[in-house]
Design a protein around this motif. Structure first.
Motif, PDB file in Angstrom:
ATOM      1  N   UNK A  24       0.809  -1.222   0.000  1.00  0.00           N
ATOM      2  CA  UNK A  24       0.000   0.000   0.000  1.00  0.00           C
ATOM      3  C   UNK A  24       0.842   1.271   0.000  1.00  0.00           C
ATOM      4  N   UNK A  25       2.161   1.145   0.008  1.00  0.00           N
ATOM      5  CA  UNK A  25       3.023   2.326   0.064  1.00  0.00           C
ATOM      6  C   UNK A  25       3.539   2.676  -1.336  1.00  0.00           C
ATOM      7  N   UNK A  26       3.459   3.958  -1.728  1.00  0.00           N
ATOM      8  CA  UNK A  26       3.922   4.339  -3.071  1.00  0.00           C
ATOM      9  C   UNK A  26       5.434   4.488  -3.188  1.00  0.00           C
ATOM     10  N   UNK A  32      11.683   2.505  -7.581  1.00  0.00           N
ATOM     11  CA  UNK A  32      11.909   1.595  -8.703  1.00  0.00           C
ATOM     12  C   UNK A  32      11.864   2.373 -10.017  1.00  0.00           C
ATOM     13  N   UNK A  33      10.872   3.257 -10.134  1.00  0.00           N
ATOM     14  CA  UNK A  33      10.782   4.090 -11.326  1.00  0.00           C
ATOM     15  C   UNK A  33      12.018   4.941 -11.522  1.00  0.00           C
ATOM     16  N   UNK A  51       2.134   2.747 -10.910  1.00  0.00           N
ATOM     17  CA  UNK A  51       1.757   2.054  -9.675  1.00  0.00           C
ATOM     18  C   UNK A  51       1.888   2.973  -8.471  1.00  0.00           C
ATOM     19  N   UNK A  52       2.960   3.748  -8.419  1.00  0.00           N
ATOM     20  CA  UNK A  52       3.176   4.654  -7.295  1.00  0.00           C
ATOM     21  C   UNK A  52       2.066   5.693  -7.214  1.00  0.00           C
ATOM     22  N   UNK A  53       1.715   6.294  -8.345  1.00  0.00           N
ATOM     23  CA  UNK A  53       0.705   7.345  -8.352  1.00  0.00           C
ATOM     24  C   UNK A  53      -0.668   6.777  -8.021  1.00  0.00           C
TER      25      UNK A  53
END
Length: 221
Positions: A24-26, A32-33, A51-53
């Motif tokens: 659940x953490x961005x 990774x990005x 995924x992060x956003x």
């Protein structure tokens, strides 16, 4: 730290473990990005930023770097419409952020679009970072696109003084010299830029300009 030690594969594996442990953490996906973007694996970087956003919940002004970083990865992976939307979103969060202003303004200048707006944005960036050669290069480049060759030469000479090892900046100065009729100086700058290990697209562009120019001037490579 692993990335700085050029152990990016180990860094990515570690971050993927963290992402699985804390789904659940961005932050892990954002990191990774970042690593994938540094490694020029732009489409994969976009997926990680997506995924992060998606995990942010309600985006806040503090999240502008994620949108900016994803915009760069999108632009480099030839997804301009999405990239432009992310740059504009970042500017809605931080309207005077110089790096966002510069990147979007330069991108518009490259495309020959919104030139007056691009110039104003880059000028705002340069006001905040007056000794940043890359931003002065952008301002010179938009002057070139607007047909103001004399201003472009002046700005790009200053940019090359500040960033003497930057292939793109030196290549742009060569372009400005050529437009100003300073043909031998242009060829010198393009050769200099090629010796500075440009990125593949810039190398191809420089070679495409240098070959015909040398032929026209009767210069032996």
């Amino acid at each position: 730290l692993l990335q700085k030690l050029e152990r990016s594969d180990d860094a990515l594996r570690m971050l993927e473990d963290v992402a699985r442990a804390q789904p659940d953490r961005p932050e892990p996906q954002g990191l990774i990005g970042d690593i994938l973007r540094i490694k020029r694996r732009f489409p994969e970087a976009v997926q990680a930023y997506d995924k992060a956003i998606a995990l942010l919940g309600t985006p806040q002004p503090a999240h502008w770097p994620l949108y900016y970083d994803r915009a760069i990865a999108l632009e480099r992976s030839k997804q301009w419409e999405r990239a432009e939307a992310d740059f504009l979103q970042a500017l809605r969060f931080v309207p005077d952020q110089p790096f966002v202003l510069n990147y979007l303004g330069y991108s518009w200048a490259e495309q020959g679009r919104n030139l007056e707006q691009a110039k104003a944005m880059i000028e705002r960036a340069v006001q905040q970072r007056p000794n940043d050669g890359s931003m002065i290069d952008s301002l010179g480049w938009v002057a070139m696109r607007m047909g103001d060759t004399a201003t472009a030469v002046r700005l790009l000479e200053r940019a090359a003084e500040l960033e003497p090892a930057d292939a793109t900046v030196n290549g742009h100065l060569g372009d400005a010299y050529w437009e100003a009729g300073r043909r031998l100086e242009a060829v010198f700058q393009w050769r200099r830029a090629l010796n500075l290990k440009p990125e593949p697209e810039e190398k191809e562009r420089l070679e495409g300009r240098l070959g015909p120019a040398e032929l026209q001037l009767g210069i032996t490579p």
